[in-house]
Design a protein around this motif. Structure first.
Motif, PDB file in Angstrom:
ATOM      1  N   PRO A  84       0.842  -1.197   0.000  1.00  0.00           N
ATOM      2  CA  PRO A  84       0.000   0.000   0.000  1.00  0.00           C
ATOM      3  C   PRO A  84       0.878   1.248   0.000  1.00  0.00           C
ATOM      4  N   VAL A  85       0.473   2.252  -0.766  1.00  0.00           N
ATOM      5  CA  VAL A  85       1.194   3.520  -0.810  1.00  0.00           C
ATOM      6  C   VAL A  85       0.184   4.659  -0.805  1.00  0.00           C
ATOM      7  N   ARG A  86       0.689   5.851  -0.543  1.00  0.00           N
ATOM      8  CA  ARG A  86      -0.123   7.058  -0.689  1.00  0.00           C
ATOM      9  C   ARG A  86       0.742   8.120  -1.329  1.00  0.00           C
ATOM     10  N   ALA A 108       3.860   7.946  10.681  1.00  0.00           N
ATOM     11  CA  ALA A 108       2.891   6.919  11.084  1.00  0.00           C
ATOM     12  C   ALA A 108       3.241   5.540  10.520  1.00  0.00           C
ATOM     13  N   GLY A 109       4.363   5.438   9.794  1.00  0.00           N
ATOM     14  CA  GLY A 109       4.784   4.159   9.237  1.00  0.00           C
ATOM     15  C   GLY A 109       4.149   3.817   7.901  1.00  0.00           C
ATOM     16  N   ARG A 110       3.435   4.786   7.297  1.00  0.00           N
ATOM     17  CA  ARG A 110       2.801   4.547   5.996  1.00  0.00           C
ATOM     18  C   ARG A 110       3.810   4.776   4.874  1.00  0.00           C
ATOM     19  N   ASN A 111       3.635   4.052   3.772  1.00  0.00           N
ATOM     20  CA  ASN A 111       4.487   4.210   2.591  1.00  0.00           C
ATOM     21  C   ASN A 111       4.027   5.418   1.787  1.00  0.00           C
ATOM     22  N   VAL A 112       4.913   6.402   1.649  1.00  0.00           N
ATOM     23  CA  VAL A 112       4.589   7.621   0.915  1.00  0.00           C
ATOM     24  C   VAL A 112       5.493   7.713  -0.312  1.00  0.00           C
TER      25      VAL A 112
END
Length: 132
Positions: A84-86, A108-112
């Motif tokens: 998942p990416v944003r 937050a540890g999200r893939n950007v």
């Protein structure tokens, strides 16, 4: 005989274009990436769009979430073949073309997605020699 306007504009336009910074120069620069980043070739399929509320934004920018199907990892490590990416944009990335992606983790540890270049544009480019 009265000069025609287009004859005066042509030299001025040529001078203006010759003094503009070259887009090619920016594209020739190595593609930078952080030491903890994932650099991969793949395709993103957009899932959701969250608009950013700003009166000054005339294009409708927002955060787009997507699934990135990785075809090849160039640097770093992917936890799975699809991650998942944003990314922040006003339009979806094309899902019928490969892109070179540089992906970093946010707080937050999200893939950007930090960089997404169509592979046709990135083929002649090289990654920076070292992360940084």
């Amino acid at each position: 005989m009265k000069p025609r306007p287009h004859r005066l504009v042509a030299p001025a336009l040529a001078i203006a274009l010759s003094t503009m910074p070259s887009a090619t120069a920016a594209q020739d620069a190595p593609i930078g990436y952080g030491c903890g980043d994932l650099v991969a070739i793949g395709r993103a399929r957009s899932l959701d769009y969250t608009p950013v509320d700003s009166e000054d934004d005339m294009l409708g920018h927002g955060w787009i979430t997507a699934k990135l199907k990785i075809r090849k990892v160039l640097r770093g490590h992917a936890a799975a073949p699809t991650v998942p990416v944003r990314y922040f944009a006003h339009a979806d990335l094309r899902d019928d073309r490969d892109f070179l992606f540089v992906i970093a983790k946010d707080e937050a540890g999200r893939n950007v997605v930090r960089t997404a270049r169509p592979i046709e544009d990135a083929v002649d480019q090289r990654l920076a020699a070292r992360c940084g």
